[in-house]
Motif scaffolding. Sequence first.
Motif, PDB file in Angstrom:
ATOM      1  N   PRO A 143       0.692  -1.337  -0.113  1.00 30.67           N
ATOM      2  CA  PRO A 143      -0.059   0.092  -0.163  1.00 30.67           C
ATOM      3  C   PRO A 143       0.657   1.267   0.258  1.00 30.67           C
ATOM      4  O   PRO A 143       1.971   1.366   0.723  1.00 30.67           O
ATOM      5  CB  PRO A 143      -0.937  -0.179   1.305  1.00 30.67           C
ATOM      6  N   CYS A 156      -2.900   6.256  -6.295  1.00 24.97           N
ATOM      7  CA  CYS A 156      -3.040   5.723  -5.078  1.00 24.97           C
ATOM      8  C   CYS A 156      -3.881   6.262  -4.192  1.00 24.97           C
ATOM      9  O   CYS A 156      -4.768   7.211  -4.188  1.00 24.97           O
ATOM     10  CB  CYS A 156      -1.662   5.662  -4.401  1.00 24.97           C
ATOM     11  N   ASP A 157      -4.167   5.732  -2.861  1.00 25.91           N
ATOM     12  CA  ASP A 157      -5.033   6.310  -1.817  1.00 25.91           C
ATOM     13  C   ASP A 157      -4.609   7.843  -1.387  1.00 25.91           C
ATOM     14  O   ASP A 157      -3.187   7.795  -1.281  1.00 25.91           O
ATOM     15  CB  ASP A 157      -5.131   5.453  -0.783  1.00 25.91           C
ATOM     16  N   ARG A 315      -6.066  -0.852   3.020  1.00 30.92           N
ATOM     17  CA  ARG A 315      -5.134  -1.273   1.855  1.00 30.92           C
ATOM     18  C   ARG A 315      -4.500  -2.889   2.256  1.00 30.92           C
ATOM     19  O   ARG A 315      -4.471  -3.525   1.291  1.00 30.92           O
ATOM     20  CB  ARG A 315      -4.529  -0.284   1.307  1.00 30.92           C
ATOM     21  N   PRO A 319      -6.329  -5.638  -0.578  1.00 30.88           N
ATOM     22  CA  PRO A 319      -5.373  -5.201  -1.540  1.00 30.88           C
ATOM     23  C   PRO A 319      -5.981  -4.479  -2.863  1.00 30.88           C
ATOM     24  O   PRO A 319      -5.566  -3.532  -3.568  1.00 30.88           O
ATOM     25  CB  PRO A 319      -4.292  -6.038  -1.849  1.00 30.88           C
ATOM     26  N   ARG A 321      -9.176  -3.363  -3.227  1.00 32.58           N
ATOM     27  CA  ARG A 321     -10.228  -2.483  -3.117  1.00 32.58           C
ATOM     28  C   ARG A 321     -10.006  -1.067  -4.070  1.00 32.58           C
ATOM     29  O   ARG A 321      -8.878  -0.872  -4.285  1.00 32.58           O
ATOM     30  CB  ARG A 321     -10.336  -1.902  -1.638  1.00 32.58           C
TER      31      ARG A 321
END
Length: 346
Positions: A143, A156-157, A315, A319, A321
Amino acid sequence: MAETYISMRQFAKMAGVSPATVSHVFSNPESVAKDTVKHVLELAEHVGFSPNLVAKAAFGEPTRSVGVLLSSLSDRYFGGIAAGMQAALIRAGYLPIFIAGTSAPEESQIRLLKHKVDALVIGCSDEHLNIPSICMKQMARMPVVVIEQLRPGLWCDSVLNDDFDGGLQAGRHLAELGHRRFGVCIYGESASNSLFRLNGFRTAIEQSGGELPEEFVTRLDFHCSEADAGRKLTEELIAILRRPDAPTAFFATTDYLALRVYDAARALKLRIPQELSIVGFGDLQFGSYISPALTTVRQDPETIGRKTAELVLKRLQEPRRAIEEIRVPVQLIVRESTAKREGGKR
């Protein structure tokens, strides 16, 4: 007397098994013969051995650590982010490893990866750090969560302040005080969070029928030294405030830039807020201590840190999501640097 550290390799030799077997005994005992598990655990208790998480990573197991790059740990904003993140990660059984204020963020990121961290958080804005490239390389295996980053191609988040709303609140506050001519002092260029703050401010000014001419939008120059950039910006602000149609209110997209507006006003002997109202952004430590105390937009760094940790943990558990972006609310804090515009002044 200090305890003697026993490495996994040393303990494996004492137990008469391989280091891999020792690792499996502590992480996946069902895969090892019961007699071997019993022997290894009894010996471990007798000699005081516990497996090193980083050593276990050599066998593909998690270290339960999260690497975090931050611009600083010394100010209220980044220190608050670190505190919020640390509390949430430790509560979940993960160890945050912070590297802050480094002049070589690329090297720091590599060091964290060599340490076999389970996830990476990037909260620094160094122009030499290719964050989209890092995310593309690392997201397939760990993540990656970014804080306050708006880079082209970033996947990415992420956790950000609600910068647009902060600018909107600042503009509405000044408009409600009767101001109609405005200036802005901005930090950043094409991918900066300051642009969202500026857009929110513009929206509020347009809604109120006010004026924000482009020539009244000043920018800190990235292409010269910090001292030269600051001096150049102050000179530009003085030139604007000398004009007969000068703004009666200024919005600075960071509290540090607000200090430059203070300097320009004082150079011209303009009284704050009687002749010039000023709003900053950030609510950093000095804001409530300078004179007059700075009206500013308060960020919530502890919530940013906690939300960042939550995205990391999500995450790690899921992984695949969907990518998630979280915007944290901000709040206008009214102090002494803004006041109602009185007719006939400036």
